[in-house]
Design an enzyme around this catalytic site. Structure first.
Site, mmCIF file in Angstrom:
data_model
loop_
_atom_site.group_PDB
_atom_site.id
_atom_site.type_symbol
_atom_site.label_atom_id
_atom_site.label_comp_id
_atom_site.label_asym_id
_atom_site.label_seq_id
_atom_site.Cartn_x
_atom_site.Cartn_y
_atom_site.Cartn_z
ATOM 1 N N THR A 131 0.832 -1.204 0.000
ATOM 2 C CA THR A 131 0.000 0.000 0.000
ATOM 3 C C THR A 131 0.865 1.251 0.000
ATOM 4 O O THR A 131 2.000 1.232 0.524
ATOM 5 C CB THR A 131 -0.912 0.017 1.237
ATOM 6 O OG1 THR A 131 -1.564 1.293 1.351
ATOM 7 C CG2 THR A 131 -0.131 -0.231 2.519
ATOM 8 N N ASP A 132 0.326 2.344 -0.541
ATOM 9 C CA ASP A 132 1.043 3.623 -0.480
ATOM 10 C C ASP A 132 1.160 4.150 0.948
ATOM 11 O O ASP A 132 1.989 5.015 1.234
ATOM 12 C CB ASP A 132 0.372 4.665 -1.382
ATOM 13 C CG ASP A 132 -1.092 4.931 -1.037
ATOM 14 O OD1 ASP A 132 -1.619 4.345 -0.065
ATOM 15 O OD2 ASP A 132 -1.739 5.718 -1.765
ATOM 16 N N GLU A 133 0.359 3.616 1.868
ATOM 17 C CA GLU A 133 0.392 4.097 3.247
ATOM 18 C C GLU A 133 1.693 3.766 3.967
ATOM 19 O O GLU A 133 1.977 4.322 5.026
ATOM 20 C CB GLU A 133 -0.799 3.562 4.034
ATOM 21 C CG GLU A 133 -2.131 4.110 3.556
ATOM 22 C CD GLU A 133 -3.263 3.867 4.529
ATOM 23 O OE1 GLU A 133 -3.033 3.940 5.751
ATOM 24 O OE2 GLU A 133 -4.393 3.594 4.078
ATOM 25 N N TYR A 155 -1.895 -0.688 10.810
ATOM 26 C CA TYR A 155 -2.103 -1.373 9.523
ATOM 27 C C TYR A 155 -0.910 -1.190 8.611
ATOM 28 O O TYR A 155 -0.305 -2.164 8.123
ATOM 29 C CB TYR A 155 -3.376 -0.866 8.844
ATOM 30 C CG TYR A 155 -3.381 -1.074 7.351
ATOM 31 C CD1 TYR A 155 -3.313 -2.362 6.816
ATOM 32 C CD2 TYR A 155 -3.425 0.004 6.459
ATOM 33 C CE1 TYR A 155 -3.292 -2.564 5.431
ATOM 34 C CE2 TYR A 155 -3.410 -0.187 5.096
ATOM 35 C CZ TYR A 155 -3.338 -1.474 4.587
ATOM 36 O OH TYR A 155 -3.308 -1.681 3.233
#
Length: 347
Positions: A131-133, A155
């Site tokens: 994910t980009d997170e 997460y």
């Protein structure tokens, strides 16, 4: 029938996984597609009804964290390719029950890698969807694949940790891994905990869109068909050992998103759309945006083809035509969280 390629998709009954599995099964009848999914609250068997009777599709209900099961799958099927999509992904839930996210996202990835690396049949590619997170919030910068990872919630921390596990198998064994880091993916069949289907579901039930906090947050949105096309391109052209950002460049402020959906679902005039918005307390550590560069993937020939206008139109249309696909958001999720709080009362 002999199949030219066997593909294992973990989390294939989830939102992105079901779109990927459907595409693979229908477009490649000469490939065998195996879907390993535990069928958690955010999955629906209905997502794969169009392909469940196809000869080249196999569903296995089970936990990716079970080494015995995963090892058995690799020892009884000549798997060539793995798309590892199985994960827990809801940020707010990760604050309430981080141990669940650590188990599925980190331990599940480790179990899958170990079984795949020890498999008697050679693995061609192991594509891990991150994910980009993992980059953390981007306020005055845009991230490329070499940017440092600074996850800011449980997460994204577990996804970053899993990436390091994936990379360790490349470094030690030259195991053919590829990592993707994508923008927020949206489209038909997404569970109602994510912002777009949550707003649509609330409006369909004559509730207001609940916007967390008052800071001007935005997200970069990528339509699910474009995400699937990126995965398929990386299967054929992606370089093993590499990381690829997958993004659309389509940044939408959350207030704009709410106003567009209110107009589309409720069909109210501009002067009334604020009547359908309610501000609620912000979640812990909410990042404002995650901008990413995607030139590396684009050099392989990929482009996001579905515009925001067309993608959100298709998405709203699907939810209007399938109002009972998902339960009211979401008794199962609440039960999962209450069980977690009983097991971990100090969280």
């Amino acid at each position: 029938m002999g199949y030219s390629r066997t593909v294992l998709v973990t989390g294939g009954s989830g939102f992105i996984g079901s779109h990927l599995v459907t595409h693979l099964v229908t477009r490649h009848p000469d490939w065998r597609i195996i879907n390993l999914d535990i069928l958690d609250y955010c999955c629906s068997p209905r997502s794969l009804e169009p392909v469940e009777d196809r000869a080249n599709y196999t569903f296995i209900q089970g936990d990716v964290c079970s080494f015995r099961l995963v090892h058995h799958i690799f020892n009884t099927h000549n798997i060539d390719v793995i798309f590892h999509l199985a994960a827990k992904t809801h940020v707010e839930s990760s604050f309430k029950c981080p141990s669940d996210f650590q188990r599925v996202n980190i331990e599940g990835t480790r179990v899958l890698l170990k079984a795949a690396q020890q498999a008697p049949h050679k693995i061609h590619k192991f594509i891990y969807m991150s994910t980009d997170e993992v980059y953390g919030p981007g306020i005055d910068q845009t991230f490329d694949e070499n940017s440092p990872l600074k996850p800011s919630n449980p997460y994204s921390a577990t996804k970053a940790a899993a990436e390091f596990v994936v990379r360790s198998y490349w470094e030690k064994y030259k195991f053919p891994v590829i990592i993707t880091r994508s923008n927020n993916i949206y489209g038909p069949r997404q569970f109602t905990e994510k912002v777009i289907p949550r707003f649509i579901s609330l409006l369909q039930q004559n509730h207001k869109c609940t916007i967390q906090g008052t800071l001007p947050k935005s997200r970069h949105f990528l339509f699910v068909d474009d995400a699937v096309s990126a995965l398929l391109l990386l299967l054929e052209k992606g370089i093993v050992g590499e990381v690829y950002n997958v993004g659309s460049g389509c940044e939408v402020p959350i207030m704009q998103l709410a106003s567009e959906l209110i107009r589309m679902v409720k069909k109210v005039p501009d002067t009334e759309f604020k009547d359908w918005i309610e501000f609620v307390p912000d979640r812990p550590k909410a990042d404002l945006c995650y901008p990413i560069h995607c030139e590396k993937l684009q050099r392989l020939g990929w482009r996001a083809e579905v515009s925001w206008t067309e993608g959100i139109r298709q998405t709203v249309k699907w939810y209007e035509e399938n109002p009972d696909f998902w339960p009211d958001p979401s008794d199962d999720q609440k039960q999962n969280l209450s069980k977690c709080e009983l097991l971990h009362p100090a969280l």
